[in-house]
Structure formats: structure tokens, C-alpha cells
Enzyme design. Structure first.
Site, PDB file in Angstrom:
ATOM      1  N   ASP A  58      -0.817  -5.431   6.705  1.00  0.00           N
ATOM      2  CA  ASP A  58      -0.603  -7.097   6.256  1.00  0.00           C
ATOM      3  C   ASP A  58      -2.091  -7.370   5.542  1.00  0.00           C
ATOM      4  OD1 ASP A  58      -1.775  -6.485   8.770  1.00  0.00           O
ATOM      5  OD2 ASP A  58      -1.023  -8.426   9.792  1.00  0.00           O
ATOM      6  N   ASP A  77       5.589   0.721  -1.245  1.00  0.00           N
ATOM      7  CA  ASP A  77       6.563  -0.132  -2.171  1.00  0.00           C
ATOM      8  C   ASP A  77       6.114  -1.427  -2.552  1.00  0.00           C
ATOM      9  OD1 ASP A  77       8.846  -0.462  -3.793  1.00  0.00           O
ATOM     10  OD2 ASP A  77       9.848  -1.481  -2.130  1.00  0.00           O
ATOM     11  N   LYS A 133       0.595   0.086  10.257  1.00  0.00           N
ATOM     12  CA  LYS A 133       0.554  -0.764  11.166  1.00  0.00           C
ATOM     13  C   LYS A 133       0.466  -0.106  12.706  1.00  0.00           C
ATOM     14  CE  LYS A 133       1.980  -4.872  11.330  1.00  0.00           C
ATOM     15  NZ  LYS A 133       1.139  -6.035  11.564  1.00  0.00           N
ATOM     16  N   ASP A 143       3.607  -2.965  -5.739  1.00  0.00           N
ATOM     17  CA  ASP A 143       4.053  -4.207  -6.430  1.00  0.00           C
ATOM     18  C   ASP A 143       2.918  -5.403  -6.646  1.00  0.00           C
ATOM     19  OD1 ASP A 143       6.623  -3.006  -7.352  1.00  0.00           O
ATOM     20  OD2 ASP A 143       7.526  -5.139  -6.688  1.00  0.00           O
ATOM     21  N   TYR A 171      12.927   5.023   4.359  1.00  0.00           N
ATOM     22  CA  TYR A 171      13.796   5.145   3.179  1.00  0.00           C
ATOM     23  C   TYR A 171      14.767   6.530   3.533  1.00  0.00           C
ATOM     24  CZ  TYR A 171      11.874   2.192  -0.477  1.00  0.00           C
ATOM     25  OH  TYR A 171      11.351   1.124  -1.071  1.00  0.00           O
TER      26      TYR A 171
HETATM   27  C1  IPM Z   1       9.870   1.584  -6.673  1.00  0.00           C
HETATM   28  C2  IPM Z   1      11.166   0.683  -6.600  1.00  0.00           C
HETATM   29  C3  IPM Z   1      12.361   1.611  -5.861  1.00  0.00           C
HETATM   30  C4  IPM Z   1      11.743   1.723  -4.380  1.00  0.00           C
HETATM   31  C5  IPM Z   1      13.752   1.099  -5.849  1.00  0.00           C
HETATM   32  C6  IPM Z   1      14.088   0.911  -7.481  1.00  0.00           C
HETATM   33  C7  IPM Z   1      14.673   2.034  -5.156  1.00  0.00           C
HETATM   34  O1  IPM Z   1      11.144  -0.322  -6.114  1.00  0.00           O
HETATM   35  O2  IPM Z   1       9.867   2.749  -7.341  1.00  0.00           O
HETATM   36  O3  IPM Z   1       8.970   1.053  -6.279  1.00  0.00           O
HETATM   37  O4  IPM Z   1      12.055   1.156  -3.640  1.00  0.00           O
HETATM   38  O5  IPM Z   1      11.062   2.783  -4.158  1.00  0.00           O
HETATM   39 MG    MG Z   2       9.118  -1.058  -5.788  1.00  0.00          MG
END
Ligand code: IPM
Ligand code: MG
Length: 371
Positions: free
Chosen positions: A227, A251, A194, A255, A143
Site C-alpha cells: 500500500d 498486477d 504486505k 498499471d 492467480y
Molecule cells: C495483466 C493483465 C492480466 C493479469 C489479465 C488480462 C489476466 O491485467 O497482464 O496485467 O491480471 O495478469
Molecule cells: Mg494487469
């Protein structure tokens, strides 16, 4: 009345303002019934700030965030900003806050509330009782590391690149956060990278292993490729306690973990800086994982529970008020025991409601629990 608790509220874009307005009712409830009051300042961020000032994060807003004890953040982004240059996109505000406040430790708990077991896309016997935390490194890696950008090679071919670079101190400090957290939980840390294909992954594994040998008392450390971790999260998520990983893998995996709980609309997060040795304070920002959800924004449909649970994390980590945090968490669970549900967690036999209805159920539950 002045208090010693300075909270900055940044609602942002999309459903951010709706879920924030709802959550501020819980803040009012705390002031009224638990004598917990905050000095609240508000700041525009993301697209909302861009619309007003031409920048997604002004210097002034950043300075206010740095001065506050804690930032309660909503969400940023929306399709109307898709064509803006990279540096002006709403997401840059969030990344700017993370970097400037040095919020290197991102805690993302994924917890399945019993009433929501059936809302998960996985079978109840796989997810029921799930309680894991992903500790995501938040200020380094792909990032932020340099070089990153776009150029043209010697043959005139355009190329774009990002760098996944980590140093031992960056890995050590996130490792310590994971070990400390695991000590308060089941004591098991899974470090994820990884190392089979990435140099940064090899270093990550070496540093975690050495840190564990030196400072890992009371904690077990295992390693897994990212993975495989993605697969294990949907195969048998309860094998994990604390997962520690880099910015990008964190990230993605968070999710995935979020969806195990039934809805992205349920997941809070805390982004923490280092503790200042002289003041004992740390920068901190609390935000729901769900993002701005432009498809339902402005309609009063959004689930405010992740924002409420983010407030609970704020009480726990920035103000050491674990009891009040737990009260909010219990109120959320009690609300879910009732019949009202927002669309994202709707189930047979429940009545669909919106943001106001859902927060009303939380406030009723708080009243009942406080009685
Ligand atoms: C998160 C989001 C952010 C990220 C975006 C909105 C920049 O997906 O906080 O997980 O990628 O970190
Ligand atoms: Mg995210």
C-alpha cells in the site's frame, strides 16, 4: 529463407490485431534493412480462438508457443465474452500460457520518454526522467495457488476463495531475476509485500533477505508494504529502480506505474521462463500491458508503440540483440518528437493520428536513424 529465429505471433482480440499488423511492418523493416528475419507462425488466442474452436487456447497453439523461441502477443478479451464460464474466458488463454510455459518472471519497465512528460497525469518535475522496472512474479500466488474456487459452507452460505501461497524456491527465482536486472541498472531493489498482514508476505520478506545475504552482491535491497508502494509511486516514483513483488501486487502496481508514463499505450512487457541449462534457451512471451481496449477496437485508433516496444524487448531478451532493440526504442522516441500522436498521448500542438500514422512515424524514424 529459413532462419534460426522462430517467432510465434498471437494477435488475439480487440486492438491486438491492429497493433500487431502495424508492428509486423517494423519486423519487415528489420528484415529488409538489418537482415534480421524470423520464421513467423501465427496462432489464434483468446476470444478469437474461442470463436473458431470453442477454446481460448488449444493444445496445438500451446505446443506451437512452447516450440517457438519467442511469442509476440497482442491482447485478449472483450465484452462479448463476459458471460462465458470462467474456464472459457479469453484471459484464461494468457494465464494458461504463463503457467504452462512457466513464465515466472514478468518485466514491466515504466519509462517516461521526454516528449511525453506532459502526457503524464503527474507534474513534469515528478516524472521526468523516470525509468523503473517492475519485476512481477507471474506463475504463483493468488492467480494460481490452490485451494481456489467456490463452495457452500455448513450453513448453506456460498463462499468464494483464492489462496495467496508462495514457497521459498518461487520467491528465490524471482528475487534472482530482480537482482540480476538491478546489477545492469542502478543496483537498487525494492521488495514489496504486505508482511504486516499476510503470512505469504512474511515469508516473502524472509526469503528475499536471505537471498540478498547469499547472492545479493552489488545490489541494495529494501522492503516496502504494497500500500505504501502504491502511494510512493505517485508521490515520488523516481526513488525506485527495480521493484520486485508478487503476482497480484505486481498486477496493480504495474498499471499504476504505467500511467506515470503518460499512457498505458506505451508500456511493453516481457514474461520469461527459466533458462534451460542444456539448450541455453528460455520460453518467452512479449506483450503490451494495455490489453484489448474494446472501446476503440477496430477503428484504427490504437497506439501501436507498446507493441513495438514489446518487439524491442523480444530482440533484447530472446535473441540478445540489444543494439537492434535500442534502435527500435530510439525510433519510438524520435517518432514521439514529431507531431503525430495517437489519441491516448495527444498533446497541444500535435496532430492526432491513428495506428497507421503512428507506425508510419516509427518507420520514417527508423529510416532516418539507419541512414
Ligand atoms: C495483466 C493483465 C492480466 C493479469 C489479465 C488480462 C489476466 O491485467 O497482464 O496485467 O491480471 O495478469
Ligand atoms: Mg494487469
Amino acid at each position: 529463407m529459413a532462419t534460426n529465429r522462430q517467432m510465434m505471433v498471437m494477435a488475439g482480440d480487440g486492438i491486438g490485431p491492429e497493433v500487431m499488423t502495424a508492428t509486423l511492418k517494423v519486423v519487415d523493416w528489420l528484415a529488409k534493412h538489418r537482415s534480421i528475419s524470423f520464421d513467423i507462425s501465427e496462432g489464434l488466442v483468446g476470444g478469437a480462438a474461442y470463436d473458431k474452436s470453442g477454446s481460448p487456447l488449444t493444445d496445438e497453439t500451446l505446443a506451437d508457443a512452447m516450440a517457438a523461441d519467442a511469442v509476440l502477443f497482442g491482447a485478449v478479451g472483450g465484452p462479448e465474452y463476459d458471460d462465458l464460464p470462467f474456464e472459457l474466458k479469453p484471459e484464461r488463454a494468457l494465464l494458461g500460457l504463463r503457467k504452462e510455459m512457466d513464465l515466472f518472471a514478468n518485466l514491466r519497465p515504466a519509462l517516461v520518454f521526454p516528449p511525453l512528460v506532459s502526457a503524464s497525469s503527474l507534474k513534469p518535475e515528478i516524472v521526468s526522467g523516470l525509468n523503473i522496472v517492475i519485476v512481477r512474479e507471474l506463475t504463483g500466488g493468488i492467480y494460481f495457488a490452490e485451494p481456489r474456487g467456490r463452495d457452500t459452507d455448513a450453513n448453506g452460505m456460498v463462499r468464494a476463495f483464492d489462496t495467496n501461497m508462495y514457497t521459498p524456491p518461487e520467491i528465490e527465482r524471482i528475487g534472482r531475476v530482480a537482482f540480476d536486472l538491478a546489477r545492469k541498472r542502478d543496483g537498487a531493489v525494492m521488495s514489496v509485500e504486505k508482511a504486516n498482514v499476510m503470512h505469504s508476505g512474511v515469508l516473502w520478506r524472509e526469503v528475499m533477505t536471505a537471498l540478498h545475504a547469499a547472492e545479493g552482491e552489488g545490489v541494495s535491497l529494501s522492503h516496502m508494504y504494497a500500500d505504501n508502494c502504491a502511494m510512493q509511486l505517485v508521490r515520488n516514483p523516481r526513488q525506485f529502480d527495480v521493484i520486485v513483488t508478487d503476482n497480484l501486487f505486481g498486477d496493480l502496481l504495474s498499471d499504476c506505474a504505467a500511467m506515470l508514463t503518460g499512457s498505458l499505450g506505451m508500456l511493453p512487457s516481457a514474461s520469461l521462463g527459466a533458462i534451460d541449462e542444456t539448450t541455453g534457451k528460455r520460453h518467452a512471451l512479449y506483450e503490451p500491458v494495455h490489453g484489448s481496449a474494446p472501446d476503440i477496437a477496430g477503428q484504427g485508433l490504437a497506439n501501436p508503440l507498446a507493441q513495438v516496444l514489446s518487439l524491442a524487448m523480444l530482440l533484447r531478451y530472446s535473441f540478445d540483440q540489444g543494439d537492434d532493440a535500442e534502435l527500435l526504442e530510439r525510433a519510438v522516441e524520435k517518432a514521439l518528437d514529431g507531431e503525430l500522436r495517437t489519441g491516448d498521448i495527444m498533446a497541444d500542438g500535435c496532430t492526432q493520428t491513428g495506428t497507421d500514422g503512428m507506425i508510419g512515424a516509427v518507420l520514417d524514424s527508423l529510416d532516418a536513424l539507419a541512414r
